[in-house]
Scaffold this motif. Sequence first.
Motif, PDB file in Angstrom:
ATOM      1  N   SER A   4       0.823  -1.207   0.000  1.00  0.00           N
ATOM      2  CA  SER A   4       0.000   0.000   0.000  1.00  0.00           C
ATOM      3  C   SER A   4       0.857   1.257   0.000  1.00  0.00           C
ATOM      4  N   ARG A   5       1.902   1.247   0.835  1.00  0.00           N
ATOM      5  CA  ARG A   5       2.782   2.413   0.869  1.00  0.00           C
ATOM      6  C   ARG A   5       3.487   2.610  -0.470  1.00  0.00           C
ATOM      7  N   PHE A   6       3.887   1.495  -1.089  1.00  0.00           N
ATOM      8  CA  PHE A   6       4.562   1.604  -2.384  1.00  0.00           C
ATOM      9  C   PHE A   6       3.623   2.167  -3.439  1.00  0.00           C
ATOM     10  N   ASP A   7       2.388   1.716  -3.446  1.00  0.00           N
ATOM     11  CA  ASP A   7       1.408   2.239  -4.388  1.00  0.00           C
ATOM     12  C   ASP A   7       1.210   3.736  -4.187  1.00  0.00           C
ATOM     13  N   GLN A   8       1.177   4.182  -2.958  1.00  0.00           N
ATOM     14  CA  GLN A   8       1.022   5.604  -2.694  1.00  0.00           C
ATOM     15  C   GLN A   8       2.227   6.382  -3.205  1.00  0.00           C
ATOM     16  N   GLN A   9       3.423   5.859  -2.987  1.00  0.00           N
ATOM     17  CA  GLN A   9       4.626   6.523  -3.476  1.00  0.00           C
ATOM     18  C   GLN A   9       4.639   6.567  -5.004  1.00  0.00           C
ATOM     19  N   LYS A  10       4.199   5.466  -5.625  1.00  0.00           N
ATOM     20  CA  LYS A  10       4.157   5.410  -7.083  1.00  0.00           C
ATOM     21  C   LYS A  10       3.187   6.438  -7.638  1.00  0.00           C
ATOM     22  N   THR A  11       2.018   6.547  -6.998  1.00  0.00           N
ATOM     23  CA  THR A  11       1.027   7.523  -7.453  1.00  0.00           C
ATOM     24  C   THR A  11       1.545   8.943  -7.302  1.00  0.00           C
ATOM     25  N   LYS A  12       2.183   9.236  -6.174  1.00  0.00           N
ATOM     26  CA  LYS A  12       2.767  10.559  -5.979  1.00  0.00           C
ATOM     27  C   LYS A  12       3.819  10.857  -7.038  1.00  0.00           C
ATOM     28  N   HIS A  13       4.654   9.868  -7.308  1.00  0.00           N
ATOM     29  CA  HIS A  13       5.686  10.029  -8.335  1.00  0.00           C
ATOM     30  C   HIS A  13       5.052  10.334  -9.685  1.00  0.00           C
ATOM     31  N   GLN A  14       4.030   9.586 -10.045  1.00  0.00           N
ATOM     32  CA  GLN A  14       3.369   9.793 -11.330  1.00  0.00           C
ATOM     33  C   GLN A  14       2.744  11.180 -11.431  1.00  0.00           C
ATOM     34  N   LEU A  15       2.060  11.603 -10.380  1.00  0.00           N
ATOM     35  CA  LEU A  15       1.382  12.904 -10.423  1.00  0.00           C
ATOM     36  C   LEU A  15       2.377  14.061 -10.445  1.00  0.00           C
ATOM     37  N   PHE A  16       3.455  13.956  -9.666  1.00  0.00           N
ATOM     38  CA  PHE A  16       4.480  14.996  -9.702  1.00  0.00           C
ATOM     39  C   PHE A  16       5.172  15.032 -11.063  1.00  0.00           C
ATOM     40  N   HIS A  17       5.400  13.864 -11.638  1.00  0.00           N
ATOM     41  CA  HIS A  17       6.019  13.776 -12.956  1.00  0.00           C
ATOM     42  C   HIS A  17       5.157  14.479 -14.008  1.00  0.00           C
ATOM     43  N   VAL A  18       3.874  14.157 -14.013  1.00  0.00           N
ATOM     44  CA  VAL A  18       2.952  14.777 -14.973  1.00  0.00           C
ATOM     45  C   VAL A  18       2.852  16.280 -14.728  1.00  0.00           C
ATOM     46  N   SER A  19       2.850  16.690 -13.463  1.00  0.00           N
ATOM     47  CA  SER A  19       2.781  18.114 -13.134  1.00  0.00           C
ATOM     48  C   SER A  19       3.992  18.859 -13.684  1.00  0.00           C
ATOM     49  N   LEU A  20       5.178  18.257 -13.562  1.00  0.00           N
ATOM     50  CA  LEU A  20       6.380  18.877 -14.123  1.00  0.00           C
ATOM     51  C   LEU A  20       6.283  18.991 -15.640  1.00  0.00           C
ATOM     52  N   SER A  21       5.760  17.961 -16.279  1.00  0.00           N
ATOM     53  CA  SER A  21       5.608  17.979 -17.734  1.00  0.00           C
ATOM     54  C   SER A  21       4.677  19.097 -18.176  1.00  0.00           C
ATOM     55  N   LEU A  22       3.523  19.179 -17.534  1.00  0.00           N
ATOM     56  CA  LEU A  22       2.549  20.208 -17.907  1.00  0.00           C
ATOM     57  C   LEU A  22       3.064  21.609 -17.574  1.00  0.00           C
ATOM     58  N   ALA A  23       3.785  21.742 -16.454  1.00  0.00           N
ATOM     59  CA  ALA A  23       4.362  23.040 -16.103  1.00  0.00           C
ATOM     60  C   ALA A  23       5.383  23.476 -17.144  1.00  0.00           C
ATOM     61  N   THR A  24       6.167  22.536 -17.647  1.00  0.00           N
ATOM     62  CA  THR A  24       7.148  22.852 -18.687  1.00  0.00           C
ATOM     63  C   THR A  24       6.468  23.358 -19.944  1.00  0.00           C
ATOM     64  N   ILE A  25       5.398  22.676 -20.358  1.00  0.00           N
ATOM     65  CA  ILE A  25       4.671  23.100 -21.567  1.00  0.00           C
ATOM     66  C   ILE A  25       4.029  24.466 -21.351  1.00  0.00           C
ATOM     67  N   LEU A  26       3.442  24.689 -20.181  1.00  0.00           N
ATOM     68  CA  LEU A  26       2.812  25.987 -19.898  1.00  0.00           C
ATOM     69  C   LEU A  26       3.842  27.120 -19.907  1.00  0.00           C
ATOM     70  N   ILE A  27       5.033  26.851 -19.376  1.00  0.00           N
ATOM     71  CA  ILE A  27       6.094  27.871 -19.402  1.00  0.00           C
ATOM     72  C   ILE A  27       6.501  28.162 -20.842  1.00  0.00           C
ATOM     73  N   CYS A  28       6.584  27.117 -21.673  1.00  0.00           N
ATOM     74  CA  CYS A  28       6.911  27.322 -23.092  1.00  0.00           C
ATOM     75  C   CYS A  28       5.844  28.173 -23.779  1.00  0.00           C
ATOM     76  N   MET A  29       4.579  27.870 -23.515  1.00  0.00           N
ATOM     77  CA  MET A  29       3.492  28.624 -24.128  1.00  0.00           C
ATOM     78  C   MET A  29       3.477  30.075 -23.644  1.00  0.00           C
ATOM     79  N   ALA A  30       3.719  30.265 -22.346  1.00  0.00           N
ATOM     80  CA  ALA A  30       3.774  31.623 -21.812  1.00  0.00           C
ATOM     81  C   ALA A  30       4.935  32.402 -22.433  1.00  0.00           C
ATOM     82  N   TYR A  31       6.047  31.723 -22.630  1.00  0.00           N
ATOM     83  CA  TYR A  31       7.206  32.373 -23.261  1.00  0.00           C
ATOM     84  C   TYR A  31       6.892  32.767 -24.700  1.00  0.00           C
TER      85      TYR A  31
END
Length: 237
Positions: A4-31
């Motif tokens: 259960s703890r591993f699944d929670q860590q995996k989910t956090k990793h996935q969501l933070f990863h996707v957040s970084l990806s989308l933040a990068t694209i948004l910064i590119c678009m803003a630029y």
Amino acid sequence: MVLSRFDQQKTKHQLFHVSLSLATILICMAYMQYRRNWEHLGSFWDSLIVPIVFIGELLKVLLAHFYGRIEDGVLTAKQRQKKAAYFTPREILGGLTLQFLCTLLYAFICIILGAPVLGNYEQTFVLSLLMTLLTVSPTVFLLGGGGALQVCFCEKPEFVTKCEDTALNLFKYNALGGILGAWAGSVVAPLDWGRDWQVYPIPNVIGALLGSALGNIYACTHVLYATVRMYMSKKRG
């Protein structure tokens, strides 16, 4: 409880990863919106798109290494040995060579699909470099040149940890979205609209960024759906 703890860590990793990806694209678009004149997108020295994407992909790899520290206690001796060899001079040179060859391959594909052969060298190089950063570079940064080469040939290295496997699966969404988006951007180039953003390689660069964003949105939706299903099943149990 461990699972259960591993699944929670995996989910956090996935969501933070996707957040970084989308933040990068948004910064590119803003630029791009800030610059307004999109002709600079094909310039290597007058555009920040490539450095922004490079930093974004590097941060995602650092995120994978951060969550990978949790697994250090359960790694096999072979996995520890291979992880220690990720950034040896040989692996770094191999990774740089692989990225260089991929950039040449993308440039060749661009020319085959209609990019000027005797002109627009800089624009083709910038687009090819961006595609390499969205597809191959993250895996090279994560696994080194040898591991990335195995992944490129659809062979999962045996030394990959669970955390690295999670990152590799997320990199696939980024890569597929970027490739499909860059290809879809070519559709508007021959249309007789007379718009400034139709000039090569602007639609391809924008298409690659938007395609990458859509790929990551799909990944986020998939992760959230799986998380909700797991939560509901636990609640019913």
